[in-house]
Design an enzyme around this catalytic site. Structure first.
Site, PDB file in Angstrom:
ATOM      1  N   CYS A 118      -3.955  11.265  19.510  1.00  0.00           N
ATOM      2  CA  CYS A 118      -3.735  11.507  18.091  1.00  0.00           C
ATOM      3  C   CYS A 118      -4.830  12.405  17.537  1.00  0.00           C
ATOM      4  CB  CYS A 118      -3.685  10.188  17.318  1.00  0.00           C
ATOM      5  SG  CYS A 118      -5.256   9.296  17.250  1.00  0.00           S
ATOM      6  N   LYS A 131     -12.708  11.270  19.319  1.00  0.00           N
ATOM      7  CA  LYS A 131     -13.499  10.381  20.178  1.00  0.00           C
ATOM      8  C   LYS A 131     -13.630  10.938  21.593  1.00  0.00           C
ATOM      9  CE  LYS A 131     -13.030   6.045  17.659  1.00  0.00           C
ATOM     10  NZ  LYS A 131     -12.743   4.607  17.717  1.00  0.00           N
ATOM     11  N   ARG A 139     -12.942   0.866  26.352  1.00  0.00           N
ATOM     12  CA  ARG A 139     -13.770  -0.318  26.142  1.00  0.00           C
ATOM     13  C   ARG A 139     -13.585  -1.336  27.278  1.00  0.00           C
ATOM     14  NH1 ARG A 139     -15.908  -0.247  20.891  1.00  0.00           N
ATOM     15  NH2 ARG A 139     -16.352  -2.478  20.890  1.00  0.00           N
ATOM     16  N   HIS A 184      -6.089   1.692  19.446  1.00  0.00           N
ATOM     17  CA  HIS A 184      -5.338   2.751  20.107  1.00  0.00           C
ATOM     18  C   HIS A 184      -5.605   2.684  21.611  1.00  0.00           C
ATOM     19  CE1 HIS A 184      -3.944   5.722  16.833  1.00  0.00           C
ATOM     20  NE2 HIS A 184      -4.071   4.516  16.303  1.00  0.00           N
ATOM     21  N   LYS A 217     -29.081  -0.255  20.176  1.00  0.00           N
ATOM     22  CA  LYS A 217     -28.482   1.078  20.230  1.00  0.00           C
ATOM     23  C   LYS A 217     -29.524   2.137  19.880  1.00  0.00           C
ATOM     24  CE  LYS A 217     -24.410   2.004  18.672  1.00  0.00           C
ATOM     25  NZ  LYS A 217     -23.209   2.129  17.814  1.00  0.00           N
ATOM     26  N   CYS A 248      -8.331   9.797  18.174  1.00  0.00           N
ATOM     27  CA  CYS A 248      -8.609   9.792  19.611  1.00  0.00           C
ATOM     28  C   CYS A 248      -9.054  11.168  20.099  1.00  0.00           C
ATOM     29  CB  CYS A 248      -7.383   9.322  20.385  1.00  0.00           C
ATOM     30  SG  CYS A 248      -7.053   7.553  20.204  1.00  0.00           S
ATOM     31  N   GLU A 287      -6.236   4.685  24.120  1.00  0.00           N
ATOM     32  CA  GLU A 287      -7.378   5.347  24.752  1.00  0.00           C
ATOM     33  C   GLU A 287      -8.671   4.584  24.500  1.00  0.00           C
ATOM     34  OE1 GLU A 287      -4.698   8.794  23.248  1.00  0.00           O
ATOM     35  OE2 GLU A 287      -5.075   6.695  22.794  1.00  0.00           O
ATOM     36  N   LYS A 289     -17.110  -5.590  19.692  1.00  0.00           N
ATOM     37  CA  LYS A 289     -18.542  -5.275  19.791  1.00  0.00           C
ATOM     38  C   LYS A 289     -19.366  -6.500  20.164  1.00  0.00           C
ATOM     39  CE  LYS A 289     -18.551  -1.417  16.484  1.00  0.00           C
ATOM     40  NZ  LYS A 289     -19.015  -0.939  15.158  1.00  0.00           N
TER      41      LYS A 289
END
Length: 535
Positions: free
Chosen positions: A145, A335, A97, A90, A502, A332, A92, A466
């Site tokens: 969305c 997020k 990224r 998507h 992470k 989105c 956004e 990633k």
């Protein structure tokens, strides 16, 4: 004589300036990956930087840092465990990224003493801060969305002429919900309780769900707001709460509540004269809502799926739709709400930064739009998040709408096309503002044009998967001397995985854990999809 403007916050033309800059950058990109003329449409998003200037005539500069297009996601059966597939394409997500690639490049410059346009030199703890006057903004050509897309159709019509080229959210952009000085909004709904998910047959559905399974009543929210000395924007004088009749479904309501009305509070206010349940409405727009294709997360409450305004529940977490195979990608709206708490930089980049990176505004292009739905979706439902680490906040961005159309939006393509059925473009364009950086195009999570036999090779990956972002992280870390190394990365084994690094971002993980305590049915990517190494 025109009034002097002291910053983008006071510029009535800010939204249109941001939209124009994004469209101009998009138009400069190669034709590859753009929609087929008259047959396809696409969504566009971008990350934009403003730089404050000591010039009253031109108080700030605008620069587009990344551009992304796309509207597709891959299903969960097509995900892989090596991090080489882009799961969510998507616009956004793609733009954000691509922005991460830009941040890695700028951090490299800062650590190497080459001069970064956005970062100061690292401090004694090996972390970098943004330069004074640097701010970032998210632009998207269409309402995100998920939850932000759910509002009554007559909301849009009543507000159509009120926000042309102007800010539609007037609180100070650098204040959080706990700090803003605008007027307090009370929410009329049931008590915050997960027990509401398991209502018995004789209970009435009178609750507003504000973040999957999390409920606020008037007293709870008022106390929360007062405890934080916060005041949330009050709706306009002609606004009034809407009434929704909730119909019975398996996880929504029981038959006994089919006659009860619940008030959607002023986070979803209407500037018209009809309530949702007003049976005297004589147009379809007064009996229907804009819908989203995003699906309620399996573990949370579900949509009522009744005709018209009773189709959706608001405030719940959702995953993006897929073709048959359900996706695990959050909407989105969800997020962006997450970015307003954890920052848009993610866990890996947080090792190198003194503070999270928040978007100071969200600018929406010309499309169906409702301010209250946007506010509810991207920050108001985060109000119950507590005990965040130092530097992390519940960020409240300004929300704007531009009235400049995007040439490849569905609405614009429809107007100039004779095709009976338009389809979304299957591609995702990826660009960021690094000299000589190539524009890349992704399809189905891989670089466009890759053949089946080459899917496992590095050339098949798009630049923002990633794996590629992890490679950027390792390259930056490897280039640092021990004196420059952030404390969270000292004494780390060379055999650490993407997941391990992470988890080593302790402050980010603490903030994430607090976020997930409220959004406890968030679909979290399993660790098995993050146990890969860099190259």
């Amino acid at each position: 004589m025109a009034a002097l403007i002291h910053g983008w916050q006071e510029d009535p033309g800010f939204a249109d300036k941001i939209a124009s800059a994004c469209y101009q950058q998009y138009n400069k990109l190669p034709r590859k990956g753009k929609p087929q003329t008259g047959k396809e449409w696409i969504l566009l998003a971008a990350v934009v930087m403003t730089v404050s200037r000591d010039d009253l005539c031109t108080p700030y500069d605008v620069k587009v840092l990344s551009v992304g297009t796309g509207s597709k996601c891959i299903g969960q059966t097509k995900m892989n465990k090596q991090g080489t597939v882009l799961h969510d394409s998507h616009a956004e997500v793609v733009a954000r990224r691509a922005f991460l690639r830009y941040l890695y490049w700028q951090l490299n410059n800062a650590y190497r003493g080459k001069g970064s346009e956005i970062f100061l030199s690292p401090d004694k703890n090996g972390r970098c801060s943004l330069k004074l006057g640097i701010e970032f903004h998210l632009f998207t050509s269409h309402t995100p969305c998920g939850d932000a897309s759910i509002f009554r159709k007559d909301f849009e019509k009543d507000n159509a002429d009120e926000n042309v080229g102007q800010a539609v959210h007037d609180t100070d952009c650098d204040r959080t919900i706990g700090e803003t000085e605008t007027k307090k909004r009370t929410i009329n709904s049931l008590e915050h309780s997960k027990k509401t998910r398991h209502q018995t047959a004789d209970e009435k559905c009178t609750s507003l769900e504000c973040g999957d399974g999390k409920f606020l009543n008037e007293k709870t929210l008022t106390d929360t707001i007062c405890d934080n000395s916060s005041k949330v924007t009050e709706p306009s004088a002609k606004s009034r709460p809407l009434e929704v009749t909730c119909k019975p479904t398996k996880k929504c309501c029981t038959e006994s509540c089919s006659q009860c009305n619940r008030n959607i509070p002023s986070v979803v206010t209407c500037t018209g004269n009809k309530s949702i349940s007003d049976t005297s409405a004589n147009t379809d727009d007064h009996r229907d809502i804009h819908r989203t294709g995003a699906k309620c997360v399996p573990a949370g409450d579900q949509d009522c799926l009744q005709p018209g305004v009773d189709y959706h529940k608001v405030g719940v977490l959702r995953t993006k739709p897929g073709r048959g195979d359900r996706t695990l990608s959050m909407s989105c709206s969800d997020k962006i709400a997450k970015w307003n708490v954890l920052g848009c930089q993610g866990a890996l980049l947080s090792h190198f930064m003194t503070r999270p990176v928040y978007f100071q505004s969200v600018v929406i292009g010309k499309c169906p739009f409702n301010l209250e739905a946007m506010q509810r979706a991207v920050f108001e439902r985060c109000i119950n998040i507590k005990n965040l680490p130092e530097g992390y906040i519940i960020h409240q961005p300004r929300i704007f709408q531009s009235q400049i159309p995007f040439i490849h939006s569905k609405q614009e393509v429809q107007q100039g096309s004779s095709e009976k059925k338009l389809v979304p473009s299957p591609t995702a364009i990826i660009w960021y503002a690094k000299p000589n950086a190539q524009v890349s195009v992704a399809v189905n999570g891989y670089r466009q044009g890759v053949t089946a036999k080459n899917l496992g090779k590095p050339g098949s990956r798009c630049s923002i998967c990633k794996k590629e972002l992890f490679n950027e992280f390792i390259q930056l870390k490897t280039a640092l001397s021990r004196e420059q190394m952030p404390q969270t990365l000292l004494c780390r084994s060379e055999s650490m995985t993407y997941f391990d690094y992470k988890q080593a971002a302790t402050e980010y993980c603490q903030a994430r854990d607090q976020f997930l305590m409220v959004f406890d049915t968030w679909v979290v990517t399993s660790a098995e999809f993050q146990q890969f190494f860099s190259e």
